[in-house]
Design an enzyme around this catalytic site. Sequence first.
Site, PDB file in Angstrom:
ATOM      1  N   SER A 152       0.975  -1.225   0.184  1.00  0.00           N
ATOM      2  CA  SER A 152      -0.141  -0.159   0.023  1.00  0.00           C
ATOM      3  C   SER A 152       0.973   1.228   0.141  1.00  0.00           C
ATOM      4  O   SER A 152       2.124   1.089   0.163  1.00  0.00           O
ATOM      5  CB  SER A 152      -0.688   0.276   1.271  1.00  0.00           C
ATOM      6  OG  SER A 152      -0.316   0.143   2.460  1.00  0.00           O
ATOM      7  N   GLY A 154       1.906   2.958  -2.458  1.00  0.00           N
ATOM      8  CA  GLY A 154       2.752   2.758  -3.439  1.00  0.00           C
ATOM      9  C   GLY A 154       3.929   2.186  -3.190  1.00  0.00           C
ATOM     10  O   GLY A 154       4.768   2.245  -4.083  1.00  0.00           O
ATOM     11  N   GLU A 263     -11.534   4.485  -5.049  1.00  0.00           N
ATOM     12  CA  GLU A 263     -10.547   5.352  -5.899  1.00  0.00           C
ATOM     13  C   GLU A 263     -11.062   5.174  -7.254  1.00  0.00           C
ATOM     14  O   GLU A 263     -11.180   4.231  -7.673  1.00  0.00           O
ATOM     15  CB  GLU A 263      -9.017   4.984  -5.492  1.00  0.00           C
ATOM     16  CG  GLU A 263      -8.823   5.252  -4.344  1.00  0.00           C
ATOM     17  CD  GLU A 263      -7.183   4.742  -4.100  1.00  0.00           C
ATOM     18  OE1 GLU A 263      -6.392   4.770  -4.879  1.00  0.00           O
ATOM     19  OE2 GLU A 263      -7.133   4.341  -3.042  1.00  0.00           O
ATOM     20  N   GLU A 275      -9.348   1.063  -6.977  1.00  0.00           N
ATOM     21  CA  GLU A 275      -9.331   0.079  -5.822  1.00  0.00           C
ATOM     22  C   GLU A 275     -10.132   0.839  -4.613  1.00  0.00           C
ATOM     23  O   GLU A 275     -10.657   1.921  -4.835  1.00  0.00           O
ATOM     24  CB  GLU A 275      -7.806  -0.071  -5.519  1.00  0.00           C
ATOM     25  CG  GLU A 275      -7.183   1.199  -4.924  1.00  0.00           C
ATOM     26  CD  GLU A 275      -5.932   0.868  -4.158  1.00  0.00           C
ATOM     27  OE1 GLU A 275      -5.420  -0.180  -3.909  1.00  0.00           O
ATOM     28  OE2 GLU A 275      -5.548   2.001  -3.609  1.00  0.00           O
ATOM     29  N   ASP A 282      -6.476   7.955   3.297  1.00  0.00           N
ATOM     30  CA  ASP A 282      -5.524   8.952   3.548  1.00  0.00           C
ATOM     31  C   ASP A 282      -5.688  10.256   3.067  1.00  0.00           C
ATOM     32  O   ASP A 282      -5.861  11.441   3.533  1.00  0.00           O
ATOM     33  CB  ASP A 282      -4.039   8.552   3.478  1.00  0.00           C
ATOM     34  CG  ASP A 282      -3.784   7.938   2.153  1.00  0.00           C
ATOM     35  OD1 ASP A 282      -4.618   8.001   1.140  1.00  0.00           O
ATOM     36  OD2 ASP A 282      -2.540   7.487   1.736  1.00  0.00           O
ATOM     37  N   THR A 283      -6.204  10.406   1.794  1.00  0.00           N
ATOM     38  CA  THR A 283      -6.730  11.656   1.085  1.00  0.00           C
ATOM     39  C   THR A 283      -7.954  12.089   1.588  1.00  0.00           C
ATOM     40  O   THR A 283      -8.334  13.292   1.356  1.00  0.00           O
ATOM     41  CB  THR A 283      -7.172  11.144  -0.647  1.00  0.00           C
ATOM     42  OG1 THR A 283      -8.167  10.375  -0.569  1.00  0.00           O
ATOM     43  CG2 THR A 283      -5.897  10.540  -1.248  1.00  0.00           C
ATOM     44  N   ARG A 359       5.093   9.719   6.298  1.00  0.00           N
ATOM     45  CA  ARG A 359       4.216  10.932   6.505  1.00  0.00           C
ATOM     46  C   ARG A 359       4.148  11.097   7.833  1.00  0.00           C
ATOM     47  O   ARG A 359       3.656  10.448   8.659  1.00  0.00           O
ATOM     48  CB  ARG A 359       2.831  10.337   6.143  1.00  0.00           C
ATOM     49  CG  ARG A 359       1.855  11.744   5.705  1.00  0.00           C
ATOM     50  CD  ARG A 359       0.369  11.125   5.442  1.00  0.00           C
ATOM     51  NE  ARG A 359       0.469  10.264   4.285  1.00  0.00           N
ATOM     52  CZ  ARG A 359      -0.242   9.199   4.163  1.00  0.00           C
ATOM     53  NH1 ARG A 359      -1.087   8.937   5.082  1.00  0.00           N
ATOM     54  NH2 ARG A 359      -0.125   8.474   3.086  1.00  0.00           N
TER      55      ARG A 359
END
Length: 390
Positions: A152, A154, A263, A275, A282-283, A359
Site C-alpha cells: 500500500s 505506493g 478510488e 481500488e 488517507d486522502t 508521513r
Amino acid sequence: MPHTAKILLLGSGELAREFVISAKRLGAYVIACDAYDNAPAMQLADAREVFSMLDGAKLREAVAKHAPDYVVPEIEAIRTEVLAELEQDGVNIVPSARATQLTMNRDAIRDMAAQELGLRTSTYRYAENFEEVCAAAEITGFPCVIKPVMSSSGKGQSKVDDAAALQEAWDYAVANMRGDRQRVIVEQFIDFDYEITLLTIRHRDGTSFCPPIGHRQERGDYQESWQPTEMSDAAIGEAQDMARKVVEALQGNGKGWGLFGVEFFVKGEEVIFSELSPRPHDTGMVTSVSQNLSEFDLHARAIMGLQVPAMIRARPSASAVILADRDSDDLTYSGLAEAMEQGADIRIFGKPTSRPYRRMGVALACAGSTDDARRIAKDAAGKVRIGYGE
Ligand SMILES: Nc1ncnc2c1ncn2[C@@H]1O[C@H](COP(=O)(O)OP(=O)(O)OP(=O)(O)O)[C@@H](O)[C@H]1O
Ligand SMILES: NCC(=O)N[C@@H]1O[C@H](COP(=O)([O-])[O-])[C@@H](O)[C@H]1O
Ligand SMILES: [Mg+2]
C-alpha cells in the site's frame, strides 16, 4: 470504565488516531493495536496491545482478552482468515471479514470488480516471475504500472515505459512487497485527467456519499488532496453507482457498515475503478476541516449503528502532507506558528520514528476556493520543520 461500545482497533497510524478521537467522543472504549509501541492512535486510546496482526494466534488472543463489540481494521496487513473465523463465531468485524479479505490483496478485489461486477478498470494481468511480467506487459502495452499485489501507499510500485525497464520494476516490486507471495499486478497506465476518492458510507439507513475528493500522488503516495473537486454530474453519478455496487458486494456475512474510500481515475467522461479501502482513506484527511462530520466521525457513526446524513456537504478545503526525509528516533517539530499564519491547521501524528518519505503530519486549510485552500495547505506544510536530533 463506562462506555457505549468497546472497539478493538487493528492498526494505530494517523487514520486510527483520528478515528480514536471520533469514537471516544461517542463514548467508546478503544484498544489500539499495532506492531510497534507508542503508535499514533495508542497515545490517545484507552488501552494498547503491541503485536503483529499477521500473527493469527496473537490476534485471537487480543480478541479473547478484550471481547470487543467491534473489531475495526485500520491497515491491510492483518491475518484476515482469522477475522473470517471470528466473524463465524459472532464477532463483529468492520465492515465485514469478506471486505478485509478481498481488499488485503489487489488481485482479489480487482477480479471481483472487473469480472464479477463488470466495472470498468484498466487492462491488467498478474505475474509471478519475470517471464510472466513480460507476457503481461505485452497485453497491457506501455506505459504500464507494476505493483506487488500485497502493498500500500505506493510501496514497490513503478511506472514502466518500455520493455527494457521491466526487470528493474519486477525486482523493485519483489523487494518491497509485503508477505511472502511473489505476485504482481501489471496494469495499463491510465493517462487520466484527474483521480478521485469517493468516500462511501454504508449505514443503518442505506448508503451515503461525500462530495468527491481530488488528489495528487507521487511515488504512488498521496501528496495533497482537496474537496470538493470539479466533476460532471454524470461522472459523479457513474462513480456512485460503481461504488455502491462494490461496497454492497463486500458485505458478506458481516453487517457491511462503515466508511469506504473508493478510488477512481477519470478521463473525459470515462470513470475507471481503481481500488478501495474498507475504512477511512488517507486522502480523506481533508474532511477533518471540509465537512461537519469527518470521514472518521462518519466511520464511527456507521459502525455504531448511528445516523449518517443522506447529504454530506463540503466547503472548499485542502490537505498537504508533511513528510520526513531521513531516519531518526529523536524527532521534534517547529514552525507551527508560521505555518498557521494564513489560517491553516496542522496535525502532527506523533510517530516515534521517521524514515525518508514517511508521513509525519498534515496541513489542512479551508478557503473561498479549493485552489486557494491547496495553496495555503501546501505553503503551511512546507513551513513545518522536522528536527532529527542531530
Ligand atoms: N494504472 C494506473 N494508471 C495511472 N496511474 C496509476 C495506475 N495505478 C496507480 N496509479 C497511480 O498511483 C497511485 C497509487 O496507486 P494505488 O492506489 O493502486 O496504490 P496503493 O499502494 O494501494 O496506494 P494506497 O494504499 O495509498 O491507496 C494512484 O493513486 C495513481 O496516482
Ligand atoms: N495509504 C494507507 C495509509 O495511509 N495508511 C495509514 O498510514 C499508516 C501507516 O503509516 P506508517 O507506514 O508511517 O507507519 C496506517 O496505520 C494508516 O493510518
Ligand atoms: Mg490507492
